[in-house]
Design an enzyme around this catalytic site. Sequence first.
Site, PDB file in Angstrom:
ATOM      1  N   ASN A 284      20.650  94.236 -35.013  1.00  0.00           N
ATOM      2  CA  ASN A 284      19.574  94.907 -34.270  1.00  0.00           C
ATOM      3  C   ASN A 284      19.949  94.862 -32.790  1.00  0.00           C
ATOM      4  OD1 ASN A 284      17.272  95.836 -33.073  1.00  0.00           O
ATOM      5  ND2 ASN A 284      15.980  94.097 -33.652  1.00  0.00           N
ATOM      6  N   TRP A 285      20.403  96.002 -32.288  1.00  0.00           N
ATOM      7  CA  TRP A 285      20.885  96.031 -30.894  1.00  0.00           C
ATOM      8  C   TRP A 285      19.774  96.134 -29.874  1.00  0.00           C
ATOM      9  CZ3 TRP A 285      25.462  99.996 -31.621  1.00  0.00           C
ATOM     10  CH2 TRP A 285      26.494  99.345 -32.314  1.00  0.00           C
ATOM     11  N   LYS A 286      18.551  96.372 -30.326  1.00  0.00           N
ATOM     12  CA  LYS A 286      17.420  96.489 -29.397  1.00  0.00           C
ATOM     13  C   LYS A 286      17.751  97.543 -28.324  1.00  0.00           C
ATOM     14  CE  LYS A 286      16.257  91.832 -30.729  1.00  0.00           C
ATOM     15  NZ  LYS A 286      15.674  90.552 -30.434  1.00  0.00           N
TER      16      LYS A 286
ATOM     17  N   HIS B 108       8.857  94.848 -35.943  1.00  0.00           N
ATOM     18  CA  HIS B 108       9.559  93.774 -35.223  1.00  0.00           C
ATOM     19  C   HIS B 108       8.566  93.099 -34.271  1.00  0.00           C
ATOM     20  CE1 HIS B 108      12.309  91.666 -32.576  1.00  0.00           C
ATOM     21  NE2 HIS B 108      13.201  91.773 -33.550  1.00  0.00           N
TER      22      HIS B 108
ATOM     23  N   GLU C  85       8.842  92.161 -31.317  1.00  0.00           N
ATOM     24  CA  GLU C  85       8.804  92.725 -29.959  1.00  0.00           C
ATOM     25  C   GLU C  85       7.875  93.934 -29.913  1.00  0.00           C
ATOM     26  OE1 GLU C  85      13.047  92.948 -29.553  1.00  0.00           O
ATOM     27  OE2 GLU C  85      13.102  90.763 -29.408  1.00  0.00           O
TER      28      GLU C  85
ATOM     29  N   GLU D 100      11.259  86.347 -39.143  1.00  0.00           N
ATOM     30  CA  GLU D 100      11.745  86.103 -37.787  1.00  0.00           C
ATOM     31  C   GLU D 100      10.672  85.343 -37.005  1.00  0.00           C
ATOM     32  OE1 GLU D 100      15.037  88.976 -36.440  1.00  0.00           O
ATOM     33  OE2 GLU D 100      13.144  89.885 -35.932  1.00  0.00           O
TER      34      GLU D 100
ATOM     35  N   GLY E 136      16.024  85.083 -29.586  1.00  0.00           N
ATOM     36  CA  GLY E 136      16.634  85.122 -28.249  1.00  0.00           C
ATOM     37  C   GLY E 136      16.536  83.816 -27.484  1.00  0.00           C
TER      38      GLY E 136
ATOM     39  N   SER F 183      18.160  83.783 -33.379  1.00  0.00           N
ATOM     40  CA  SER F 183      19.287  82.982 -32.882  1.00  0.00           C
ATOM     41  C   SER F 183      20.351  82.704 -33.948  1.00  0.00           C
ATOM     42  CB  SER F 183      18.776  81.675 -32.249  1.00  0.00           C
ATOM     43  OG  SER F 183      17.935  81.973 -31.146  1.00  0.00           O
TER      44      SER F 183
ATOM     45  N   GLY G 156      20.276  89.650 -33.512  1.00  0.00           N
ATOM     46  CA  GLY G 156      20.154  90.321 -32.227  1.00  0.00           C
ATOM     47  C   GLY G 156      21.381  90.053 -31.368  1.00  0.00           C
ATOM     48  N   GLY G 157      21.277  89.072 -30.476  1.00  0.00           N
ATOM     49  CA  GLY G 157      22.317  88.799 -29.471  1.00  0.00           C
ATOM     50  C   GLY G 157      23.735  88.723 -30.025  1.00  0.00           C
TER      51      GLY G 157
HETATM   52  P1  13P Z   1      18.403  87.056 -31.628  1.00  0.00           P
HETATM   53  O1  13P Z   1      19.450  87.010 -32.735  1.00  0.00           O
HETATM   54  O2  13P Z   1      18.954  87.506 -30.320  1.00  0.00           O
HETATM   55  O3  13P Z   1      17.635  85.770 -31.565  1.00  0.00           O
HETATM   56  O4  13P Z   1      17.352  88.209 -32.049  1.00  0.00           O
HETATM   57  C1  13P Z   1      16.791  88.176 -33.310  1.00  0.00           C
HETATM   58  C2  13P Z   1      16.074  89.431 -33.552  1.00  0.00           C
HETATM   59  O5  13P Z   1      15.022  89.682 -32.982  1.00  0.00           O
HETATM   60  C3  13P Z   1      16.667  90.393 -34.500  1.00  0.00           C
HETATM   61  O6  13P Z   1      15.759  91.374 -34.835  1.00  0.00           O
END
Ligand code: 13P
Length: 255
Positions: free
Chosen positions: A8-10, A94, A96, A166, A172, A212, A233-234
């Site tokens: 997930n590149w956001k 999600h 966010e 999640e 993050g 994470s 994500g990251g």
């Molecule tokens: P991180 O892997 O950066 O913690 O993000 C997780 C995430 O929100 C994936 O959708």
Amino acid sequence: MKPIIAANWKMHKTAAETTEFCRAIRKEESAFSGVETLVCPPFTALAAASAALKSSHIKLGAQNMDYESRGARTGEIAAFMLLEFGVEYVIIGHSERRHQMGEDDDLVRRKIETALGAGLKPILCVGETEAEREQGSTEQVIKKQLSGALEGTEAQHISSLVVAYEPVWAIGTGKAASPEDAENAAALIRGYLQDRFGSVSAAGTRIQYGGSVKAENIGSFVSLPPVQGALVGGASLEADSFSALLKAAGEAVAN
Ligand code: 13P
């Protein structure tokens, strides 16, 4: 059933950066064939990803979609627009979007219904905040999010669904959930799906852990029996770190 690892590149990457990433990761794909791999770029990079992943086993996902099929909805993206680029999965709900854009369970439910109706596979995100965890309401929050999102969903569709656990406090932050916490939440989700849809139908739904996740800890999550993948994500933003993560996941699953 292969575990499903999704990037997930956001709100990151241009179309050009997406092409570069996809070309790099394709070169490695034989090393993680035991894992179903998915990239979810921003909408503006879907065309680039689709072209760069042509005839690859790496699949394409979107990060969101509208609940209406088409119409006067300025700024929104409909399911049929995603399908045009070969998108197979769509992340819905999600944290966010729930916390920053105010998406509630009812909106999430409408999106799930529309996605399934259009033939897209939703990745439904659920998870508690730090305050909810401290209050001891993790189970209650997850069950409420599941029942809200899946109200009206029919058992025949449930094998197309992926549920991502999640916990918001793990996203993050570099502070992943413990394997024990992830296992308990995934088992709770599995139990809910079995009660609601029957164990035969629910057996087809994969449950991911997200928050994470990186190459160093992915093995401790995908080797848990109730967890069948991860939403990343990251650590999915660089081709090197994402392919190291995919290889580690493949090795953990093979053992
Ligand atoms: P991180 O892997 O950066 O913690 O993000 C997780 C995430 O929100 C994936 O959708």
